[in-house]
Design a protein around this motif. Structure first.
Motif, PDB file in Angstrom:
ATOM      1  N   UNK A   1       0.830  -1.197   0.000  1.00  0.00           N
ATOM      2  CA  UNK A   1       0.000   0.000   0.000  1.00  0.00           C
ATOM      3  C   UNK A   1       0.870   1.254   0.000  1.00  0.00           C
ATOM      4  N   UNK A   2       1.915   1.260   0.820  1.00  0.00           N
ATOM      5  CA  UNK A   2       2.789   2.422   0.925  1.00  0.00           C
ATOM      6  C   UNK A   2       3.501   2.685  -0.402  1.00  0.00           C
ATOM      7  N   UNK A   3       3.944   1.645  -1.067  1.00  0.00           N
ATOM      8  CA  UNK A   3       4.618   1.815  -2.348  1.00  0.00           C
ATOM      9  C   UNK A   3       3.668   2.270  -3.451  1.00  0.00           C
ATOM     10  N   UNK A   4       2.371   2.047  -3.279  1.00  0.00           N
ATOM     11  CA  UNK A   4       1.408   2.462  -4.294  1.00  0.00           C
ATOM     12  C   UNK A   4       1.053   3.949  -4.167  1.00  0.00           C
ATOM     13  N   UNK A   5       1.457   4.592  -3.067  1.00  0.00           N
ATOM     14  CA  UNK A   5       1.142   6.001  -2.867  1.00  0.00           C
ATOM     15  C   UNK A   5       2.057   6.890  -3.707  1.00  0.00           C
ATOM     16  N   UNK A   6       1.592   8.130  -3.919  1.00  0.00           N
ATOM     17  CA  UNK A   6       2.454   9.105  -4.581  1.00  0.00           C
ATOM     18  C   UNK A   6       3.486   9.595  -3.581  1.00  0.00           C
ATOM     19  N   UNK A   7       4.472  10.333  -4.063  1.00  0.00           N
ATOM     20  CA  UNK A   7       5.537  10.814  -3.179  1.00  0.00           C
ATOM     21  C   UNK A   7       4.990  11.747  -2.095  1.00  0.00           C
ATOM     22  N   UNK A   8       4.044  12.593  -2.460  1.00  0.00           N
ATOM     23  CA  UNK A   8       3.448  13.513  -1.486  1.00  0.00           C
ATOM     24  C   UNK A   8       2.707  12.732  -0.397  1.00  0.00           C
ATOM     25  N   UNK A   9       1.940  11.737  -0.810  1.00  0.00           N
ATOM     26  CA  UNK A   9       1.198  10.931   0.159  1.00  0.00           C
ATOM     27  C   UNK A   9       2.151  10.120   1.037  1.00  0.00           C
ATOM     28  N   UNK A  10       3.268   9.652   0.459  1.00  0.00           N
ATOM     29  CA  UNK A  10       4.259   8.938   1.255  1.00  0.00           C
ATOM     30  C   UNK A  10       4.869   9.845   2.303  1.00  0.00           C
ATOM     31  N   UNK A  11       5.142  11.090   1.942  1.00  0.00           N
ATOM     32  CA  UNK A  11       5.687  12.046   2.910  1.00  0.00           C
ATOM     33  C   UNK A  11       4.688  12.311   4.035  1.00  0.00           C
ATOM     34  N   UNK A  12       3.402  12.423   3.692  1.00  0.00           N
ATOM     35  CA  UNK A  12       2.368  12.615   4.711  1.00  0.00           C
ATOM     36  C   UNK A  12       2.305  11.414   5.653  1.00  0.00           C
ATOM     37  N   UNK A  13       2.398  10.223   5.080  1.00  0.00           N
ATOM     38  CA  UNK A  13       2.349   9.003   5.898  1.00  0.00           C
ATOM     39  C   UNK A  13       3.573   8.926   6.808  1.00  0.00           C
ATOM     40  N   UNK A  14       4.742   9.274   6.288  1.00  0.00           N
ATOM     41  CA  UNK A  14       5.949   9.278   7.114  1.00  0.00           C
ATOM     42  C   UNK A  14       5.823  10.296   8.245  1.00  0.00           C
ATOM     43  N   UNK A  15       5.245  11.460   7.953  1.00  0.00           N
ATOM     44  CA  UNK A  15       5.044  12.475   8.992  1.00  0.00           C
ATOM     45  C   UNK A  15       4.050  11.984  10.040  1.00  0.00           C
ATOM     46  N   UNK A  16       3.009  11.275   9.596  1.00  0.00           N
ATOM     47  CA  UNK A  16       2.025  10.734  10.537  1.00  0.00           C
ATOM     48  C   UNK A  16       2.663   9.695  11.454  1.00  0.00           C
ATOM     49  N   UNK A  17       3.470   8.815  10.891  1.00  0.00           N
ATOM     50  CA  UNK A  17       4.151   7.795  11.677  1.00  0.00           C
ATOM     51  C   UNK A  17       5.121   8.445  12.655  1.00  0.00           C
ATOM     52  N   UNK A  18       5.832   9.471  12.192  1.00  0.00           N
ATOM     53  CA  UNK A  18       6.775  10.170  13.069  1.00  0.00           C
ATOM     54  C   UNK A  18       6.035  10.841  14.224  1.00  0.00           C
ATOM     55  N   UNK A  19       4.878  11.452  13.931  1.00  0.00           N
ATOM     56  CA  UNK A  19       4.064  12.068  14.980  1.00  0.00           C
ATOM     57  C   UNK A  19       3.577  11.054  16.001  1.00  0.00           C
ATOM     58  N   UNK A  20       3.167   9.882  15.533  1.00  0.00           N
ATOM     59  CA  UNK A  20       2.718   8.830  16.448  1.00  0.00           C
ATOM     60  C   UNK A  20       3.856   8.358  17.350  1.00  0.00           C
ATOM     61  N   UNK A  21       5.049   8.207  16.774  1.00  0.00           N
ATOM     62  CA  UNK A  21       6.193   7.775  17.578  1.00  0.00           C
ATOM     63  C   UNK A  21       6.568   8.823  18.612  1.00  0.00           C
ATOM     64  N   UNK A  22       6.531  10.110  18.210  1.00  0.00           N
ATOM     65  CA  UNK A  22       6.833  11.181  19.159  1.00  0.00           C
ATOM     66  C   UNK A  22       5.807  11.232  20.279  1.00  0.00           C
ATOM     67  N   UNK A  23       4.531  11.047  19.933  1.00  0.00           N
ATOM     68  CA  UNK A  23       3.474  11.050  20.935  1.00  0.00           C
ATOM     69  C   UNK A  23       3.645   9.878  21.902  1.00  0.00           C
ATOM     70  N   UNK A  24       3.992   8.720  21.376  1.00  0.00           N
ATOM     71  CA  UNK A  24       4.218   7.554  22.220  1.00  0.00           C
ATOM     72  C   UNK A  24       5.413   7.779  23.146  1.00  0.00           C
ATOM     73  N   UNK A  25       6.479   8.386  22.611  1.00  0.00           N
ATOM     74  CA  UNK A  25       7.663   8.648  23.424  1.00  0.00           C
ATOM     75  C   UNK A  25       7.351   9.674  24.517  1.00  0.00           C
TER      76      UNK A  25
END
Length: 79
Positions: free
Chosen positions: A33-57
């Motif tokens: 699914x991640x590889x099927x996204x466009x570059x912009x959507x991949x960047x958004x997903x990476x930012x979302x994952x980073x936000x979740x990790x920061x919130x968990x930390x």
């Protein structure tokens, strides 16, 4: 769910480690699914994952601070 109870029962008899195919398949689907996204959507997903990790930390740090405050409070009362 019956297979999981059988797995738990047979785990002591196994010589090779159990490979959790469900986790593997979920990771495989996510990567597809991640590889099927466009570059912009991949960047958004990476930012979302980073936000979740920061919130968990931040939550983990908050829990550790609260625990250390409790330990400090009770250790002062004991001595």
């Amino acid at each position: 769910m019956a297979w999981y109870s059988l797995y738990k029962w047979f785990i002591s008899f196994r010589k090779l480690p159990y490979v959790n195919i469900i986790v593997w398949y979920r990771q495989f689907l996510y990567k597809e699914w991640f590889n099927s996204l466009t570059e912009e959507e991949q960047e958004k997903e990476k930012a979302r994952i980073k936000g979740l990790k920061e919130k968990e930390m931040a939550g983990l740090q908050h829990a550790c601070l609260a625990l250390s405050m409790l330990v400090g409070f009770y250790s002062n009362r004991i001595y």
